[in-house]
Design a protein around this motif. Structure first.
Motif, PDB file in Angstrom:
ATOM      1  N   SER A   2       1.332  -1.429   0.056  1.00 61.34           N
ATOM      2  CA  SER A   2      -0.027   0.178   0.193  1.00 61.34           C
ATOM      3  C   SER A   2       0.942   1.351   0.048  1.00 61.34           C
ATOM      4  CB  SER A   2      -0.929  -0.002   1.003  1.00 61.34           C
ATOM      5  OG  SER A   2      -0.318  -0.304   2.463  1.00 61.34           O
ATOM      6  N   HIS A   3       2.485   0.812  -0.133  1.00 57.89           N
ATOM      7  CA  HIS A   3       3.045   2.149  -0.147  1.00 57.89           C
ATOM      8  C   HIS A   3       3.761   2.010  -1.568  1.00 57.89           C
ATOM      9  CE1 HIS A   3       6.064  -0.817   1.478  1.00 57.89           C
ATOM     10  NE2 HIS A   3       5.812  -1.053   2.586  1.00 57.89           N
ATOM     11  N   GLY A   4       4.156   3.844  -1.695  1.00 56.53           N
ATOM     12  CA  GLY A   4       5.379   3.844  -3.440  1.00 56.53           C
ATOM     13  C   GLY A   4       6.535   3.460  -3.188  1.00 56.53           C
ATOM     14  N   ASP A   5       7.364   3.708  -1.591  1.00 53.70           N
ATOM     15  CA  ASP A   5       8.440   3.260  -2.101  1.00 53.70           C
ATOM     16  C   ASP A   5       8.860   1.595  -1.929  1.00 53.70           C
ATOM     17  OD1 ASP A   5       7.547   3.446   0.635  1.00 53.70           O
ATOM     18  OD2 ASP A   5       9.541   2.485   1.891  1.00 53.70           O
ATOM     19  N   ARG A   6      10.012   1.904  -3.294  1.00 52.00           N
ATOM     20  CA  ARG A   6      10.381   0.063  -3.332  1.00 52.00           C
ATOM     21  C   ARG A   6      11.813  -0.396  -3.396  1.00 52.00           C
ATOM     22  NH1 ARG A   6       8.551  -0.800  -9.368  1.00 52.00           N
ATOM     23  NH2 ARG A   6       9.513   0.484  -9.785  1.00 52.00           N
ATOM     24  N   VAL A   7      12.704  -1.424  -3.285  1.00 54.23           N
ATOM     25  CA  VAL A   7      13.766  -1.387  -3.578  1.00 54.23           C
ATOM     26  C   VAL A   7      14.172  -1.851  -5.197  1.00 54.23           C
ATOM     27  CG1 VAL A   7      15.809  -3.247  -3.036  1.00 54.23           C
ATOM     28  CG2 VAL A   7      13.796  -2.720  -1.010  1.00 54.23           C
ATOM     29  N   GLU A   8      14.468  -1.106  -5.758  1.00 56.72           N
ATOM     30  CA  GLU A   8      14.842  -1.220  -6.767  1.00 56.72           C
ATOM     31  C   GLU A   8      16.269  -2.495  -7.325  1.00 56.72           C
ATOM     32  OE1 GLU A   8      13.636   0.224  -9.338  1.00 56.72           O
ATOM     33  OE2 GLU A   8      12.593   1.306  -8.266  1.00 56.72           O
ATOM     34  N   ILE A  17      12.346 -13.227  -3.135  1.00 63.12           N
ATOM     35  CA  ILE A  17      11.555 -14.160  -2.215  1.00 63.12           C
ATOM     36  C   ILE A  17       9.987 -14.191  -2.101  1.00 63.12           C
ATOM     37  CG2 ILE A  17      13.197 -15.647  -0.729  1.00 63.12           C
ATOM     38  CD1 ILE A  17      12.268 -13.915   2.026  1.00 63.12           C
ATOM     39  N   CYS A  18       9.823 -13.087  -2.624  1.00 67.29           N
ATOM     40  CA  CYS A  18       8.153 -12.459  -3.305  1.00 67.29           C
ATOM     41  C   CYS A  18       8.189 -11.189  -3.942  1.00 67.29           C
ATOM     42  CB  CYS A  18       7.250 -11.970  -1.271  1.00 67.29           C
ATOM     43  SG  CYS A  18       7.498 -11.102  -0.459  1.00 67.29           S
ATOM     44  N   GLU A  19       6.893 -10.877  -4.223  1.00 69.13           N
ATOM     45  CA  GLU A  19       7.194 -10.252  -5.256  1.00 69.13           C
ATOM     46  C   GLU A  19       5.674  -9.429  -4.430  1.00 69.13           C
ATOM     47  OE1 GLU A  19       7.129 -11.768  -9.310  1.00 69.13           O
ATOM     48  OE2 GLU A  19       8.749 -10.727  -8.339  1.00 69.13           O
ATOM     49  N   THR A  20       5.194  -8.157  -5.330  1.00 71.03           N
ATOM     50  CA  THR A  20       3.659  -7.447  -6.089  1.00 71.03           C
ATOM     51  C   THR A  20       4.078  -6.941  -7.095  1.00 71.03           C
ATOM     52  OG1 THR A  20       3.908  -5.294  -4.519  1.00 71.03           O
ATOM     53  CG2 THR A  20       3.010  -7.602  -3.195  1.00 71.03           C
ATOM     54  N   PRO A  21       2.987  -6.671  -7.738  1.00 70.70           N
ATOM     55  CA  PRO A  21       3.096  -5.658  -9.223  1.00 70.70           C
ATOM     56  C   PRO A  21       3.565  -4.244  -8.184  1.00 70.70           C
ATOM     57  CG  PRO A  21       0.981  -6.795  -8.271  1.00 70.70           C
ATOM     58  CD  PRO A  21       1.575  -7.354  -7.143  1.00 70.70           C
ATOM     59  N   SER A  22       3.347  -3.254  -7.487  1.00 68.44           N
ATOM     60  CA  SER A  22       4.272  -2.956  -6.676  1.00 68.44           C
ATOM     61  C   SER A  22       4.869  -2.472  -6.241  1.00 68.44           C
ATOM     62  CB  SER A  22       3.460  -1.519  -6.425  1.00 68.44           C
ATOM     63  OG  SER A  22       2.960  -2.140  -5.096  1.00 68.44           O
ATOM     64  N   ALA A  23       6.070  -3.945  -6.352  1.00 65.82           N
ATOM     65  CA  ALA A  23       7.517  -3.595  -5.855  1.00 65.82           C
ATOM     66  C   ALA A  23       8.011  -4.937  -5.904  1.00 65.82           C
ATOM     67  CB  ALA A  23       7.048  -3.874  -3.991  1.00 65.82           C
ATOM     68  N   LEU A  25      10.527  -5.874  -5.380  1.00 66.51           N
ATOM     69  CA  LEU A  25      11.594  -6.961  -4.774  1.00 66.51           C
ATOM     70  C   LEU A  25      10.515  -6.438  -3.567  1.00 66.51           C
ATOM     71  CD1 LEU A  25      14.615  -5.938  -5.724  1.00 66.51           C
ATOM     72  CD2 LEU A  25      13.751  -7.967  -6.258  1.00 66.51           C
ATOM     73  N   ALA A  26       9.507  -7.889  -2.580  1.00 65.24           N
ATOM     74  CA  ALA A  26       9.022  -6.766  -1.531  1.00 65.24           C
ATOM     75  C   ALA A  26       9.191  -7.681  -0.780  1.00 65.24           C
ATOM     76  CB  ALA A  26       7.678  -7.802  -2.050  1.00 65.24           C
ATOM     77  N   GLY A  27      10.394  -8.781  -1.027  1.00 66.85           N
ATOM     78  CA  GLY A  27      11.367  -9.308   0.262  1.00 66.85           C
ATOM     79  C   GLY A  27      12.817 -10.121  -0.320  1.00 66.85           C
ATOM     80  N   PHE A  40       7.141  -5.511   3.252  1.00 64.79           N
ATOM     81  CA  PHE A  40       5.884  -5.872   4.039  1.00 64.79           C
ATOM     82  C   PHE A  40       5.853  -5.711   5.320  1.00 64.79           C
ATOM     83  CE2 PHE A  40       6.591 -10.055   2.560  1.00 64.79           C
ATOM     84  CZ  PHE A  40       5.961 -10.238   3.686  1.00 64.79           C
ATOM     85  N   HIS A  41       4.286  -6.175   6.165  1.00 65.13           N
ATOM     86  CA  HIS A  41       4.352  -6.150   7.627  1.00 65.13           C
ATOM     87  C   HIS A  41       3.374  -7.059   7.527  1.00 65.13           C
ATOM     88  CE1 HIS A  41       4.753  -2.089   8.792  1.00 65.13           C
ATOM     89  NE2 HIS A  41       5.331  -1.654   7.872  1.00 65.13           N
ATOM     90  N   PRO A  42       4.214  -8.285   7.853  1.00 61.14           N
ATOM     91  CA  PRO A  42       3.317  -9.331   8.038  1.00 61.14           C
ATOM     92  C   PRO A  42       2.224  -9.770   8.974  1.00 61.14           C
ATOM     93  CG  PRO A  42       5.799  -9.463   8.764  1.00 61.14           C
ATOM     94  CD  PRO A  42       5.788  -8.870   7.982  1.00 61.14           C
ATOM     95  N   GLU A  43       2.933  -8.670  10.185  1.00 61.75           N
ATOM     96  CA  GLU A  43       1.802  -8.850  11.396  1.00 61.75           C
ATOM     97  C   GLU A  43       0.847  -8.296  11.582  1.00 61.75           C
ATOM     98  OE1 GLU A  43       3.948  -4.808  11.392  1.00 61.75           O
ATOM     99  OE2 GLU A  43       4.666  -6.737  11.037  1.00 61.75           O
ATOM    100  N   VAL A  44      -0.050  -7.439   9.809  1.00 60.01           N
ATOM    101  CA  VAL A  44      -0.951  -6.533   9.984  1.00 60.01           C
ATOM    102  C   VAL A  44      -1.878  -8.066   9.938  1.00 60.01           C
ATOM    103  CG1 VAL A  44       0.280  -4.450   9.525  1.00 60.01           C
ATOM    104  CG2 VAL A  44      -0.498  -6.205   8.035  1.00 60.01           C
TER     105      VAL A  44
END
Length: 274
Positions: A2-8, A17-23, A25-27, A40-44
């Motif tokens: 839900s946020h715009g910053d990301r690792v390039e 190990i995981c990705e989303t359309p907006s990120a 390199l999410a993991g 991302f936040h696994p606790e939410v």
């Protein structure tokens, strides 16, 4: 995400190990060195299987033991409270909220009759809540509770005041004075303790220097020197969900511990008291 910053770009030795359309390199992970990173936040609640992610990291990767249980927390807290209090007495400001209720139950389990609770009925509570507090603690649990009828004092002080921050300070002042007047008659010895219902997020605010923007009517910053009372803080390292679980295990009614929050001072700050 839900946020715009990301690792390039990944650091050397890591793979995604995981990705989303907006990120994309999410993991990332470096299995050889045991390094892992999640954006991302696994606790939410929005993270599917977030609890499983945390459990796998703690128990399967880090090799931790699941010994931080509510039962163990209660046992450790009771032992620590008995060491702290000894033969002294404890005075607790009982508001009837979740935190102070759990502290009351925990202290009663630890030191029994050495505990005295002061319940200031400020006229800003739920309908019949004052009677419910007395029934739960004084009648059913056998806790010594002194009820202070301070409704007129609070409402008179808040009359025609509209600024929320001013209201908070008025409420804090009235609460302190009402409790202090009752404590003067208790003849507490020099070995007495005071138990504030402080939790981890409020302590964090105090340490960060931002406590004044959390809730001015919460006292987490210590005691005036003239009070001559030491602090006992059994909830200091706990978060709200942990406090609720402990309350149920201590025998508090589920509907009390898990009911929707109703912070009386905060509700008073939302409109003018007439």
């Amino acid at each position: 995400m839900s946020h715009g910053d990301r690792v390039e770009e990944l650091p050397p030795g890591f793979h995604a190990i995981c990705e989303t359309p907006s990120a994309p390199l999410a993991g990332m992970a470096d299995e050889g060195r045991g390094f892992y990173g999640l954006q991302f936040h696994p606790e939410v609640t929005h993270t599917r299987q977030g609890r499983r992610i945390i459990e796998r990291f703690l128990f399967e990767i880090c090799g931790c033991d699941a010994r931080w249980t509510t039962g163990q927390i209660i046992q450790d807290s009771i032992a620590q409270l008995r060491r702290q209090v000894g033969q002294g007495r404890v005075v607790l400001g009982l508001s009837g909220g979740v935190d102070s209720s759990v502290v009351a139950a925990l202290l009663h389990e630890a030191v029994g009759d050495q505990l005295t609770c002061v319940f200031v009925d400020n006229g800003l509570l739920r309908l019949h809540e004052g009677d419910q507090v007395m029934a739960t603690f004084a009648q059913h649990m056998g806790v010594k509770v002194i009820r202070v009828d301070a409704e007129a004092r609070f409402l008179d002080a808040l009359r025609d005041v509209s600024d929320p921050e001013q209201k908070r300070k008025i409420i804090a002042g009235c609460s302190s004075r009402s409790s202090r007047r009752r404590r003067r008659g208790l003849r507490t010895p020099t070995s007495s303790r005071r138990a504030p219902s402080t939790r981890r997020h409020r302590v964090g605010g105090a340490r960060s220097g931002k406590a004044h923007v959390i809730k001015s009517h919460h006292n987490v910053g210590g005691l005036p020197e003239r009070m001559k009372l030491a602090l006992v803080e059994p909830l200091r390292e706990l978060f709200k969900d942990e406090v609720r679980k402990i309350g149920v295990e201590l025998g508090l009614p589920y509907e009390m511990v898990y009911r929707h929050p109703f912070p009386a001072p905060a509700s008073a700050c939302g409109s003018s008291a007439r």
